[in-house]
Design a protein around this motif. Structure first.
Motif, PDB file in Angstrom:
ATOM      1  N   UNK B  55       0.818  -1.211   0.000  1.00  0.00           N
ATOM      2  CA  UNK B  55       0.000   0.000   0.000  1.00  0.00           C
ATOM      3  C   UNK B  55       0.848   1.256   0.000  1.00  0.00           C
ATOM      4  N   UNK B  56       0.172   2.403   0.117  1.00  0.00           N
ATOM      5  CA  UNK B  56       0.827   3.712   0.025  1.00  0.00           C
ATOM      6  C   UNK B  56       1.359   4.183   1.377  1.00  0.00           C
ATOM      7  N   UNK B  57       2.408   5.038   1.352  1.00  0.00           N
ATOM      8  CA  UNK B  57       2.865   5.657   2.602  1.00  0.00           C
ATOM      9  C   UNK B  57       1.788   6.582   3.167  1.00  0.00           C
ATOM     10  N   UNK B  72      -5.377   4.361   0.139  1.00  0.00           N
ATOM     11  CA  UNK B  72      -4.730   3.242   0.835  1.00  0.00           C
ATOM     12  C   UNK B  72      -3.698   2.588  -0.081  1.00  0.00           C
TER      13      UNK B  72
END
Lengths: 268, 314
Positions: B55-57, B72
């Motif tokens: 997922x994303x930071x 997300x």
């Protein structure tokens, strides 16, 4: 077990324009809540605020003989402001207790621990102080705030831990030492005090500095972390923080209490 | 009166029209303490990819008026862990499972669907072609009718299970996208996914979401979703539809059914109230009972529109 229940507001105590405590009836959450755990509170059933807000269970107590628990709140936006406006007796939806508590079961005498609070991060440390006192575990409090009036719940900390064990730092020097809370902890460590574990809750810069201090001193830590979350039980995956292992840690279910070594502070 | 809540979306048979939306209901098991998973029409699980995805930071979410933005980035355990760890437990609890899947490429989509194959514990495969929060894949397919057609056609032979395609609202014409998906082999359409949005912290002048933009969900998008369901139902009357977008009450469920949906998926509302989906099943039965509706399926597509007026210049 996590329950979703409507609990009445027993009392709201204002400290100043921005800070207040909300005491909720116990329901089945109060007895189950451990220090460091949190609840998700729906401040009203309208569309603003839309999502629930996460609050540490600050204390498990009674209000005029009625069992309840306490949330200590700093009003910073629509959700926290709305929570302070309810009349006593209003039922509000509460989900909890949630998350991983502070690890305390492994403590035994003569272990000595430290509690580090920054600003509104005092909240989970009140209940922790109460439980440590019940267990006879000596604990030193290091509590930093902007000024004396923003250092909340002092009588409770001093009652549970002993006034001589409570040290303060304020930005303006109005209470305790002028400076940062991490400075007064650092001085204590330099003076030779050692701790079995350091429990902390506060803003990110405090966590980052403290993580460095504990790492250098070789002292174990447990941080009650904060992150914006939509659900509180591991579903939205909105509340992650970057871990040292390259993964993202879901703060609501893997935390909120995590060792500082789990987090990659350079990416927070 | 006994109300018949069952609905048929082509070959996909559901015990009632209340399902939960992918990305808002985890793998279902997280909700077992709040909802009888077997009582729901269906559960669409968190979007699955061939390999686990981090997922994303952060920051990944922020609240907006009457809703929220999220980016997300499709964090998920991957199809293997889903099949070995999650699906057996869902099956044990009697859940009707929609396996929501995605990939960066056509080949990755096909690989996940092939791995599911004709697994009898899965009721249908739902293709996510509309996630706005990943750099590759997702919405790239949803925004281009030709690419969408090709993707659905490529995936279609990989399973004999009903194929649901979840469409993006971030298009000029939802009907064009719907037709492309159906021509490619979609049995059922889910609409809508989130609308791309932006929220700004004016103090820092930074986006509130780490990915800059995020997907808007919640009550704020309900009228848009409802309009799109109605348009697709008019254009493709024979294609079954899951209506999705800001549904929180039985009245919202009814709006979607009347507009033309055959079933609905509850999304962001499950964050606010984890028991809402189970409660809506009971409330829908009560409503039908009170209104003398013997079969909930009869409500679908019953919107009575007024003729639109000619131009009326003075």
């Amino acid at each position: 077990m996590v329950v979703n229940e409507a609990l009445r507001i027993l009392r709201t105590v204002r400290y100043d324009a921005a800070h207040f405590s909300v005491f909720l009836q116990a329901g089945s959450i109060a007895a189950a809540a451990k220090p460091g755990q949190f609840v998700m509170v729906q401040a009203g059933d309208g569309l603003r605020p839309y999502l629930r807000r996460a609050f540490s269970v600050a204390d498990v107590t009674t209000v005029a003989g009625v069992p309840g628990f306490e949330l200590v709140v700093r009003a910073v936006g629509v959700g926290t402001e709305a929570l302070g406006r309810f009349a006593e007796g209003t039922p509000i939806p509460v989900l909890g207790p949630l998350g991983v508590p502070f690890p305390i079961d492994d403590l035994k005498q003569p272990d000595r621990v430290a509690l580090v609070a920054g600003g509104i991060g005092l909240a989970p440390l009140v209940l922790l102080s109460r439980r440590l006192a019940e267990r006879g575990i000596p604990a030193d409090l290091f509590y930093g705030g902007r000024n004396e009036s923003e250092v909340l719940k002092r009588p409770d900390f001093e009652r549970f831990l002993g006034a001589h064990r409570c040290r303060y730092a304020t930005d303006d020097g109005s209470l305790g030492k002028k400076g940062r809370v991490t400075d007064i902890l650092g001085s204590a460590l330099e003076a030779g005090t050692s701790y079995r574990r350091v429990y902390a809750c506060g803003p990110t810069p405090m966590f980052r500095t403290l993580a460095g201090i504990l790492d250098k001193a070789g002292i174990e830590g447990s941080f009650a972390l904060e992150s914006e979350m939509a659900c509180g039980f591991g579903v939205c995956l909105g509340c992650v923080l970057p871990g040292r292992d390259g993964r993202f840690h879901t703060i609501c279910t893997e935390g909120p209490c995590l060792p500082p070594t789990a987090i990659d502070w350079s990416r927070v | 009166m006994t109300v018949d809540l069952s609905v048929h979306l082509g070959r996909l048979q559901l015990k009632n029209p209340i399902a939960t939306a992918s990305g808002t209901f985890g793998y279902g098991l997280e909700f077992a303490g709040f909802v009888d998973l077997g009582s729901l029409g269906a559960i669409s699980v968190k979007g699955l990819s061939a390999r686990p995805c981090l997922g994303n930071p952060p920051p990944r979410i922020c609240e907006t008026d009457a809703g929220m933005l999220n980016a997300i980035g499709l964090q998920n355990v991957g199809i293997e862990e889903f099949l070995s760890e999650k699906l057996p437990k869902l099956h044990e609890k009697g859940a009707t499972v929609l396996a929501n899947v995605w990939g960066d490429t056509e080949a990755e989509y096909r690989a996940v669907v092939e791995r599911i194959g004709d697994d009898p514990r899965v009721a249908a495969v739902e293709l996510n072609v509309s996630c706005p929060n990943v750099v590759k894949g997702g919405m790239v397919f949803g925004n281009d009718p030709a690419a969408l057609h090709a993707l659905v056609a490529a995936v279609r032979p990989a399973t004999r299970l009903p194929l649901v395609v979840k469409l993006s609202p971030n298009v000029t014409d939802i009907v064009t996208a719907a037709k492309a998906a159906v021509d490619g082999g979609a049995d059922v359409l889910s609409l809508i996914n989130t609308l791309v949005g932006l929220s700004i912290d004016v103090e820092t002048r930074e986006p509130k979401i780490g990915f800059t933009t995020g997907g808007l969900s919640g009550p704020a998008i309900r009228p848009v979703a409802l309009r799109m369901v109605w348009e697709v139902r008019k254009a493709l009357p024979g294609v079954p539809i899951f209506g999705i977008g800001g549904i929180e009450t039985v009245e919202h469920v009814l709006e979607f059914l009347i507009a033309g949906a055959n079933a609905v998926q509850i999304g962001t509302a499950s964050f606010r109230d984890p028991g809402v989906s189970g409660r809506l099943v009971r409330e829908l039965a009560d409503w039908c009972d009170r209104h003398g509706v013997a079969r909930v399926a009869d409500l679908s597509g019953t919107l009575k529109t007024r003729p639109r007026p000619e131009k009326t210049y003075v």
